[in-house]
Write an enzyme that holds these catalytic residues in place. Structure first.
Site, short mmCIF file in Angstrom:
data_model
loop_
_atom_site.label_atom_id
_atom_site.label_comp_id
_atom_site.label_asym_id
_atom_site.label_seq_id
_atom_site.Cartn_x
_atom_site.Cartn_y
_atom_site.Cartn_z
N ASN A 10 0.86 -1.19 0.00
CA ASN A 10 0.00 0.00 0.00
C ASN A 10 0.90 1.23 0.00
O ASN A 10 1.50 1.57 1.01
CB ASN A 10 -0.91 -0.03 1.24
N ARG A 91 -2.66 -1.93 -3.32
CA ARG A 91 -3.80 -1.06 -3.08
C ARG A 91 -3.60 0.16 -3.98
O ARG A 91 -2.60 0.85 -3.91
CB ARG A 91 -3.86 -0.66 -1.61
N HIS A 181 -12.44 4.09 0.15
CA HIS A 181 -12.55 3.09 1.23
C HIS A 181 -13.30 1.85 0.76
O HIS A 181 -13.88 1.10 1.55
CB HIS A 181 -13.26 3.67 2.46
N ARG A 240 -9.37 16.94 6.92
CA ARG A 240 -10.10 17.36 5.72
C ARG A 240 -11.41 18.02 6.10
O ARG A 240 -12.08 17.60 7.04
CB ARG A 240 -10.38 16.15 4.81
N GLU A 388 -8.95 -4.34 5.55
CA GLU A 388 -8.76 -4.07 4.13
C GLU A 388 -7.66 -4.93 3.53
O GLU A 388 -7.75 -5.34 2.36
CB GLU A 388 -8.45 -2.58 3.93
#
Length: 403
Positions: A10, A91, A181, A240, A388
């Site tokens: 990832n 990923r 996600h 964010r 994940e």
């Protein structure tokens, strides 16, 4: 069945997560996390055999980081040589409209990913660099697999993903909601199918971490989600802003002489919890709240209301036919206070919190998953840890075995 070793990679904008597994047992042999790539302060942490080892050295880019991590595998006798690795799962942040599922990487796939770099300018270039580097050091017979964050959301109906802007922006430039996600949502959806013993499920899944989003899942497929063209949209998050009036950008740029890029960077990295309270971690915000900090309290109320707003919207979009609300990811799994206040706020929908059950579920409490509402609750709410990496691993293993 013969034991084989698989990598899950990832690549972040300045980080690299690197895990080696033994299949088919899905046993994690080592987990490595490299941070601050490109900086003289670069360091990495290896977790194996119950130990945590920290090292540091300047690594100029992601290719050099991968090279160093491959050497770590050999030095720690996890592999004798690279040929032992039978597949690599990557990923990849964005698959645009090209991919609704994971795929084996070939020249066409790589070209398609490169063509949408503008949709993920921070995350796609390092992912591409890692893929290309792995291709140079490994046999062409070893499958490299791309697992896209956006793939799960490709099932959204058009009315969910088209923005109310000139339609040609979508046709010419791909301006639409993509969602992120996706691997987490896939994992939770599958887990809840098994837990509820149903072939398909309707869920509202709240992936609440530093980056946060919510998805409405209808018949086990994405129906709507909060993140948009980029991961900046939707919920208020750790750093964010989430959804804001877009005119704020022009207004602030005129007032401060900032560029759009500079202002957008602030919306991504200096806003959200951090922008209001000065802290981007839920735990730090709640620590400040306990000391009476007004801005921390304001930030907590804002993020709670942001989550409640989208859960309520998706409850209506799913016609009230919801098998469960699921909290997952870092804060979703562990922030007892945030879950409590969100579920309490949902009482008008007939959702009733079980205080004791909620208090018991967190990483260091008696349970890590379970039901947090009472039997009288119109919709049950659950806490379920996401995984994940297991999605990336199993997709890679399956594709490798079928090619």
């Amino acid at each position: 069945m013969e034991k084989e070793k698989y990598l899950v990679v990832n690549a972040g904008s300045s980080s690299l997560k690197f895990s080696l597994y033994e299949m088919p047992a899905q046993e994690e042999l080592v987990n490595v996390y490299v941070e601050k790539i490109g900086s003289k302060d670069c360091f990495w942490t290896l977790k194996m055999n119950g130990e945590k080892i920290k090292k540091n050295a300047p690594l100029k880019d992601h290719s050099e980081a991968v090279e160093k991590m491959m050497q770590e595998l050999i030095d720690n006798k996890l592999i004798e040589n690279i040929n032992e690795i039978k597949g690599v799962g990557h990923r990849v942040l964005h698959g645009g409209e090209f991919y609704a599922e994971s795929v084996k990487i070939d020249d066409e796939v790589l070209s398609n990913i490169e063509s949408i770099i503008d949709l993920g300018p921070l995350h796609l270039p390092p992912a591409i660099n890692v893929i290309k580097y792995m291709q140079t050091i490994m046999s062409k017979d070893v499958p490299q697999v791309a697992v896209f964050d956006t793939a799960f959301h490709q099932s959204m109906p058009k009315e969910s993903y088209i923005y109310p802007v000139p339609y040609e922006w979508y046709e010419k430039y791909g301006v639409r909601k993509y969602g992120f996600h996706g691997t987490s949502y896939r994992y939770i959806t599958k887990t809840m199918e098994e837990k509820l013993n149903k072939k398909t499920v309707n869920l509202i899944i709240c992936h609440i971490g530093s980056g946060a989003s919510i998805a409405a899942v209808k018949d086990s497929k994405c129906f709507n989600t909060t993140m948009g063209l980029t991961p900046l949209a939707g919920l208020m998050m750790g750093t964010r802003s989430g959804d804001i009036d877009p005119s704020i950008l022009e207004y602030i740029c005129k007032k401060t002489n900032m560029t759009i890029k500079e202002a957008t960077n602030i919306l991504n990295k200096e806003s959200g919890l951090k922008g209001i309270s000065g802290e981007n971690d839920f735990r730090d915000v709640e620590e400040l709240m306990s000391k009476g900090d007004e801005k921390a309290t304001l930030a907590f109320e804002m993020i709670k209301n942001s989550i409640v707003k989208f859960i309520s919207q998706y409850y209506i979009e799913l016609d009230g036919e919801v098998d469960g609300i699921v909290f997952t990811a870092g804060a979703g799994e562990n922030d007892i206070d945030l879950r409590r206040e969100v579920v309490k706020k949902l009482k008008p929908l007939g959702i009733i919190l079980d205080e004791e059950a909620n208090d018991n579920i967190a990483k260091f409490r008696t349970q890590k998953s379970g039901l947090i509402t009472t039997p009288e609750s119109k919709v049950p709410a659950y806490v379920e840890p996401t995984d994940e990496e297991s999605v990336i691993l199993m997709d890679t293993y399956t594709i490798a075995k079928n090619n």
